[in-house]
Scaffold this motif. Structure first.
Motif, mmCIF file in Angstrom:
data_model
loop_
_atom_site.group_PDB
_atom_site.id
_atom_site.type_symbol
_atom_site.label_atom_id
_atom_site.label_comp_id
_atom_site.label_asym_id
_atom_site.label_seq_id
_atom_site.Cartn_x
_atom_site.Cartn_y
_atom_site.Cartn_z
ATOM 1 N N SER A 1 48.043 38.190 53.527
ATOM 2 C CA SER A 1 48.018 38.831 52.212
ATOM 3 C C SER A 1 47.136 38.054 51.242
ATOM 4 N N ARG A 2 47.290 36.741 51.248
ATOM 5 C CA ARG A 2 46.489 35.912 50.349
ATOM 6 C C ARG A 2 45.006 36.029 50.697
ATOM 7 N N HIS B 1 50.024 36.949 42.046
ATOM 8 C CA HIS B 1 50.374 38.053 42.950
ATOM 9 C C HIS B 1 50.890 37.523 44.286
ATOM 10 N N THR B 2 50.150 36.581 44.854
ATOM 11 C CA THR B 2 50.571 36.025 46.147
ATOM 12 C C THR B 2 51.849 35.206 46.000
ATOM 13 N N TYR C 1 52.007 35.861 54.506
ATOM 14 C CA TYR C 1 51.501 35.263 53.274
ATOM 15 C C TYR C 1 50.013 34.925 53.418
ATOM 16 N N GLU D 1 45.415 36.603 40.866
ATOM 17 C CA GLU D 1 45.588 36.710 42.316
ATOM 18 C C GLU D 1 46.636 35.711 42.819
ATOM 19 N N GLN D 2 46.616 34.484 42.257
ATOM 20 C CA GLN D 2 47.607 33.498 42.667
ATOM 21 C C GLN D 2 49.017 33.950 42.296
ATOM 22 N N VAL E 1 43.767 39.481 49.499
ATOM 23 C CA VAL E 1 43.606 39.547 48.045
ATOM 24 C C VAL E 1 42.384 38.754 47.596
#
Length: 507
Positions: free
Chosen positions: A50-51, A180-181, A47, A177-178, A54
């Motif tokens: 990935s975050r 998505h994560t 996480y 983006e938030q 992104v």
């Protein structure tokens, strides 16, 4: 790029102490905990990466777009700018960026924005100070009304890199983006229960594989403890459990050899005692006849000869009693002892024991009539006589014999007012040839009296207990003979069908 982010304080974790059960439960908990920790750690790292990826992609792309757009429109405006120029520049930069974000331009004390009604508090003083002091593009992620935003600030420079004093700030939303994560995190959370279930299943399989030889070894150990000297554990594989099973088998082999050797030695010793006792009976019979004649003629002999004759007679009688006791013990050891039981009035039996040996005047008897039981009268007579004789020899008067009935049998209690038994003698008083007074090398008793009494009690399915009366009650030893009203097993056997045998001694 330098990021200005507030630090979050972590909450302290509560200590968790589960109550662990058996080895299977502990293995299961360990497997699940390892799987849980591994999954959570992997999820957290995935996480975070990935975050970060992104956000870094969005940040880099937005910063590049802002710099390029500012560089392209800045030459079209005159310096120093006024409010109208700043507003036009903000609108121009905003229109050239994807999504038409909020753009704020600043020059000294003048400020303008692409949306005059927008709240400019998303541009923090820290970011403005960082852009002004560094003269470079800076960014900061902020949260405004529960939503995340990315704020990029960049100075406008002249050719050659000289700072003009004009600053441009662009604000764009990070909500996509938030989301998505968050979607990625939700998918990982959804996969966590199946992972834990699989870990629990693997733990059960592993525990079964590990514990199966342990259970087999435990069963073999219990069989060995129950007397099965041929019990062995199956050796499978070459791991630590296999070596443990092999070591157990080696130990069991050594134990069987030792027990077999001890049994052989004990059997030889018992046969030796029985043979010696049997062989002594014939010469003892002849010696007894001779000593009887000497006793009758002792009064006509000189004093020294008479004393010697009486000594020989007493010692011969003592030797005869010892041989008889040894013969009796050998019968118990060989399993030849049997009950000749019949319903008997125990009060009359015990009273007859005292009268036969002339102890009526020395013993206080409390023998109510009507207490009946199925017993071997001869063996009860021997047991009571040994206990009373022991009390008369080593205790102090008055010696008391009390007969009573209980819910499951009868009790004969023999008490005296002597010094009692030493504490370390209570557990050994029924050992063969044991004498509490170690300084007394010779006594009237053979050291087998209480042993024979206990064997006769056990032959009936009963027992004898030894104790001391409390000092405040006068002290003294207390021997309690307990017998069932009916023999529990025919032939003097215990509940397991084996002949009873035990040692014993006298005080």
């Amino acid at each position: 790029m330098k990021r200005l982010r507030p630090q979050k304080r972590l909450r302290p974790l509560k200590r968790f102490r589960p109550r662990l059960g058996g080895l299977r439960t502990r293995l299961l908990i360990a497997f699940v905990l390892v799987a849980l920790i591994s999954t959570v750690t992997a999820t957290a790292l995935a996480y975070r990466e990935s975050r970060t990826a992104v956000l870094a992609r969005t940040q880099d792309a937005f910063q590049t777009d802002v710099r390029d757009r500012v560089d392209s429109v800045a030459p079209d405006f005159d310096m120093p700018p006024d409010v109208r120029t700043l507003t036009a520049m903000a609108d121009s930069v905003s229109s050239g960026l994807s999504g038409a974000p909020l753009v704020v331009t600043r020059y000294q004390d003048l400020t303008a924005s692409s949306d005059g009604l927008a709240d400019r508090t998303r541009i923090t003083p820290e970011l403005r100070a960082s852009v002004r002091s560094s003269g470079r593009t800076r960014f900061q992620r902020v949260e405004y009304r529960g939503r995340p935003y990315l704020v990029v600030g960049t100075p406008v420079t002249y050719d050659g890199g000289r700072v003009s004093g004009l600053e441009v700030f662009a604000v764009t939303s990070l909500l996509a983006e938030q989301e998505h994560t968050d979607a990625l995190l939700d998918s990982v959370r959804g996969g966590l229960p199946p992972v834990l279930g699989l870990a629990a299943l693997l733990a059960l399989l592993a525990a079964g594989t590990v514990l199966r030889p342990v259970r087999e070894l435990g069963r073999a150990t219990r069989r060995l403890a129950d007397g099965d000297l041929d019990s062995r554990a199956e050796v499978k594989g070459r791991d630590e459990l296999a070596r443990l099973a092999a070591d157990f088998n080696t130990t069991a082999d050594a134990l069987r050899a030792s027990v077999t050797d001890l049994r052989d030695q004990e059997a030889r010793a018992r046969r030796f005692v029985a043979d010696v006792s049997h062989e002594l009976r014939t010469p003892l019979a002849a010696m007894t006849m001779v000593t009887t004649v000497l006793d009758e003629d002792a009064a006509q002999l000189p004093t020294d000869a008479a004393r010697a004759a009486r000594t020989v007679s007493d010692e011969t009688a003592r030797l005869a009693r010892l041989v008889e006791d040894l013969m009796e013990m050998s019968r118990f050891d060989s399993g030849a002892a049997r009950l000749d039981a019949a319903e008997t009035d125990l009060g009359l039996t015990v009273r007859g024991t005292l009268e036969l040996r002339g102890w009526t005047g020395q013993v206080a008897a409390r023998l109510p009539e009507g207490i009946r039981a199925v017993v071997d009268r001869r063996r009860v007579d021997v047991a009571v006589a040994n206990l009373v004789g022991n009390a008369l020899r080593h205790g102090a008067p008055p010696v008391t014999v009390t007969l009573s009935a209980t819910a499951d049998g009868v009790t004969v209690e023999v008490t005296d007012w002597g010094p009692g038994l030493p504490p370390d003698a209570l557990d050994q008083v029924f050992d063969r040839f044991y004498k509490a007074d170690t300084a007394r090398t010779r006594s009237e008793g053979s050291g087998l009296g209480t042993a024979i009494a206990l064997e006769n009690a056990r032959l009936h399915g009963g027992t004898i207990e030894a104790a001391n009366r409390p000092a405040e009650e006068g002290g003294g030893a207390v021997f309690t003979l307990r017998l069932p009203r009916h023999p529990r097993q025919p032939g003097g056997q215990d509940g397991a069908g084996r002949e009873t045998a035990a040692g014993g001694g006298a005080r």
